[in-house]
Design a protein around this motif. Structure first.
Motif, PDB file in Angstrom:
ATOM      1  N   SER A  30      -6.428 -13.350 -16.682  1.00 53.71           N
ATOM      2  CA  SER A  30      -6.045 -14.484 -16.024  1.00 53.71           C
ATOM      3  C   SER A  30      -5.960 -14.535 -14.520  1.00 53.71           C
ATOM      4  N   GLY A  31      -6.568 -13.610 -14.049  1.00 55.13           N
ATOM      5  CA  GLY A  31      -6.638 -13.284 -12.386  1.00 55.13           C
ATOM      6  C   GLY A  31      -7.647 -12.421 -11.839  1.00 55.13           C
ATOM      7  N   THR A  32      -7.531 -11.953 -10.630  1.00 56.01           N
ATOM      8  CA  THR A  32      -8.317 -10.896  -9.963  1.00 56.01           C
ATOM      9  C   THR A  32      -7.721  -9.533 -10.045  1.00 56.01           C
ATOM     10  N   VAL A  33      -8.605  -8.580 -10.147  1.00 53.45           N
ATOM     11  CA  VAL A  33      -8.439  -7.183 -10.192  1.00 53.45           C
ATOM     12  C   VAL A  33      -9.050  -6.620  -9.039  1.00 53.45           C
ATOM     13  N   GLY A  34      -8.367  -5.671  -8.153  1.00 56.01           N
ATOM     14  CA  GLY A  34      -8.983  -4.891  -7.390  1.00 56.01           C
ATOM     15  C   GLY A  34      -8.499  -3.476  -7.007  1.00 56.01           C
ATOM     16  N   TRP A  35      -9.411  -2.693  -6.382  1.00 59.68           N
ATOM     17  CA  TRP A  35      -8.960  -1.473  -5.869  1.00 59.68           C
ATOM     18  C   TRP A  35      -8.641  -1.643  -4.315  1.00 59.68           C
ATOM     19  N   TYR A  36      -7.658  -0.930  -3.897  1.00 49.04           N
ATOM     20  CA  TYR A  36      -7.453  -0.541  -2.676  1.00 49.04           C
ATOM     21  C   TYR A  36      -7.035   0.822  -2.308  1.00 49.04           C
ATOM     22  N   ARG A  37      -7.275   1.154  -1.074  1.00 50.36           N
ATOM     23  CA  ARG A  37      -6.794   2.589  -0.755  1.00 50.36           C
ATOM     24  C   ARG A  37      -6.013   2.457   0.412  1.00 50.36           C
ATOM     25  N   GLN A  38      -5.351   3.716   0.664  1.00 52.02           N
ATOM     26  CA  GLN A  38      -4.591   4.204   2.111  1.00 52.02           C
ATOM     27  C   GLN A  38      -4.650   5.383   2.204  1.00 52.02           C
ATOM     28  N   ALA A  39      -5.377   5.619   3.406  1.00 54.26           N
ATOM     29  CA  ALA A  39      -5.459   7.130   4.084  1.00 54.26           C
ATOM     30  C   ALA A  39      -4.240   7.474   4.914  1.00 54.26           C
ATOM     31  N   PRO A  40      -3.642   8.599   4.937  1.00 51.03           N
ATOM     32  CA  PRO A  40      -2.513   9.116   5.686  1.00 51.03           C
ATOM     33  C   PRO A  40      -2.631   8.255   7.269  1.00 51.03           C
ATOM     34  N   GLY A  41      -1.656   7.921   7.668  1.00 54.96           N
ATOM     35  CA  GLY A  41      -1.421   7.043   8.666  1.00 54.96           C
ATOM     36  C   GLY A  41      -2.096   5.946   8.897  1.00 54.96           C
ATOM     37  N   LYS A  42      -2.674   5.060   7.957  1.00 50.02           N
ATOM     38  CA  LYS A  42      -3.544   4.143   7.887  1.00 50.02           C
ATOM     39  C   LYS A  42      -2.958   3.090   7.045  1.00 50.02           C
ATOM     40  N   GLN A  43      -3.252   1.939   7.345  1.00 52.33           N
ATOM     41  CA  GLN A  43      -2.672   0.686   6.504  1.00 52.33           C
ATOM     42  C   GLN A  43      -3.354   0.877   5.214  1.00 52.33           C
ATOM     43  N   ARG A  44      -2.853   0.220   4.173  1.00 52.09           N
ATOM     44  CA  ARG A  44      -3.777  -0.049   2.867  1.00 52.09           C
ATOM     45  C   ARG A  44      -4.816  -1.119   3.107  1.00 52.09           C
ATOM     46  N   GLU A  45      -6.057  -0.689   2.739  1.00 53.35           N
ATOM     47  CA  GLU A  45      -7.052  -1.820   2.742  1.00 53.35           C
ATOM     48  C   GLU A  45      -7.780  -1.976   1.438  1.00 53.35           C
ATOM     49  N   LEU A  46      -8.599  -3.114   1.403  1.00 56.44           N
ATOM     50  CA  LEU A  46      -9.105  -3.447   0.167  1.00 56.44           C
ATOM     51  C   LEU A  46     -10.395  -2.805   0.242  1.00 56.44           C
ATOM     52  N   VAL A  47     -10.777  -2.447  -0.910  1.00 57.03           N
ATOM     53  CA  VAL A  47     -12.098  -1.781  -1.437  1.00 57.03           C
ATOM     54  C   VAL A  47     -13.101  -2.726  -2.146  1.00 57.03           C
TER      55      VAL A  47
END
Length: 116
Positions: A30-47
């Motif tokens: 029923s929706g969208t699945v995604g992977w995100y990542r967050q490196a130390p000291g950085k904002q979470r970003e879409l992969v």
């Protein structure tokens, strides 16, 4: 309520591969699945994302190296990561966003470390 559990992270040398898995407690059809990542000291970003019609999107930094997919039941979501680079080091999170309610679910994350 949907619970997401990631697995498959670890330590790998540059140029290597890893396959992440995200197991949902129910269908994600029923929706969208995604992977995100967050490196130390950085904002979470879409992969990468994949929607209910199997349309995929990739961030420029991973396009051509990563592949997102999910099983027929749309319960398990995968992220195949090839030719890994040290800059791919981060905690990787699975996300499910329902199209009808906009409810947003996150997993607890799995660590990926790429050594040079």
């Amino acid at each position: 309520q949907v619970q997401l559990v990631e697995s498959g992270g670890g330590l790998v040398q540059a140029g290597g591969s890893l396959r992440l898995s995200c197991a949902a407690s129910g269908s994600t059809a029923s929706g969208t699945v995604g992977w995100y990542r967050q490196a130390p000291g950085k904002q979470r970003e879409l992969v990468a994302t994949i929607n209910s019609r199997a349309y995929t999107y990739y961030a420029a930094a991973v396009r051509g190296r990563f592949t997102i997919s999910r099983d027929v039941a749309q319960i398990t979501i995968y992220l195949q990561m090839n030719n890994l680079k040290p800059e791919d080091t981060a905690v990787y999170y699975c996300n499910y966003r329902r199209t009808d309610t906009s409810a947003n679910y996150w997993g607890q994350g799995t660590q990926v470390t790429v050594s040079s």
